[in-house]
Design a protein around this motif. Sequence first.
Motif, PDB file in Angstrom:
ATOM      1  N   TRP A   7      19.507 -16.851 -36.674  1.00 19.15           N
ATOM      2  CA  TRP A   7      20.500 -17.931 -36.800  1.00 19.15           C
ATOM      3  C   TRP A   7      20.325 -18.991 -35.715  1.00 19.15           C
ATOM      4  N   THR A  33      26.725 -24.910 -41.514  1.00 21.71           N
ATOM      5  CA  THR A  33      26.328 -23.633 -40.893  1.00 21.71           C
ATOM      6  C   THR A  33      27.275 -23.258 -39.762  1.00 21.71           C
ATOM      7  N   LEU A  37      29.674 -19.968 -39.523  1.00 20.24           N
ATOM      8  CA  LEU A  37      29.597 -19.024 -38.416  1.00 20.24           C
ATOM      9  C   LEU A  37      30.966 -18.819 -37.761  1.00 20.24           C
TER      10      LEU A  37
END
Length: 393
Positions: A7, A33, A37
């Motif tokens: 990641w 993203t 997260l």
Amino acid sequence: MKNRVVWFLWLVCMAAGAVITGEYLFVCVLAATAVLLVVSCIYGVFSGRKVQTRFILPERSEQESVFQVKMGLENQSFYPVFRGKGSIHWENLLTGENGDKELELSLRGKKEELVAFQGRSNRCGCIRFQFADWKVRDLFGIVAFKRRAGISRDMVVMPHKSRMDLALLSREGFDMESFKFSKNRPGDDPGETYDVREYRPGDSIRQIHWKLSGKLDEVMIREKSYPVDEAVLILAEPGQEGERSEAPEAVAEIYGAVLYSFMEQRIPCQTAVYDPASGQLRLEKIETLRDYEDILYRFLCHSSIKEKPAVIRDYIKNPGQKSFAAYIYITGNPDDRENELLPREAQIVTVRRGKNAAHNGNEITYTDDYRRELGIRKTDRRAGYGTMDNRDQ
């Protein structure tokens, strides 16, 4: 760690793409993203916080027998647990052996799951199972959140039922018949004659020794014997720090074989054993198979390794202690001298580990081949342990 690296590289690539190309697509992907997260981490914070755990396992098992351990996990929350991880740690408190079994867990909301596995122990002792390192990860497996575990339950692995050659004790000057009947007082047990004497007014005609009276031309009386309840006390020291793992196990097997042999031959005896609930030393009689099993179970429950020997000292300082005609002390420490604290006027036989097998005075030493040296043999009786589950735990 692998997920974190992947990641991190993904974020770096998206950020680099946005800077180098100036395209909003990379910026949007980078922002999406980051949001994912954050949401994943927030979910991880709440996931698994209301999971209740419990063990379901036999109360007793037997050496070399297969037993089943189950662990119930109840998720009381609506949030599912997608990436749970923990381990079951086990330790034999008698021998010190231990190990871990890793678990990967997924729990649905408002559901209970059972994790089951089989085990087998070749050594007797009290095995403690603990659920530890209970963690829940977020949806993408980046951050781990610790959850409270801390549950533990004990299961006792009983040694095989065995007999011991009690002739070894006779070699050390033990008179087995004196264990059954008192030498100091008459009683009402016709199984043994305490004394023969002349008739006295008031004696029962049933006590007349007719054969001897005919030979002596005077009435002789046979006095019956008094069964002894407090003739022999059997003591065993389960284990001390620094001993090899085989030494405490040998003590447990020898102790069990001595108890079983005394019970089987109906030789009255008692033993000093700790009560697991109170931790106090108690004197118990061994008259039935149930007595033998319960006492050996309690002995193993209190079988954790100690810094110093304790059983004789706790017996002596007990204000309610009784005096016995004979003592049998079993220990796995060659340098153990606790037997010197026992009453000197009593018969004392110490069974201890030594460099060589020997019978010297009131001392019997054994080595790693103690089963052959002490005449310990398995019985034909099936144990039947492990029929009770701790379902309320």
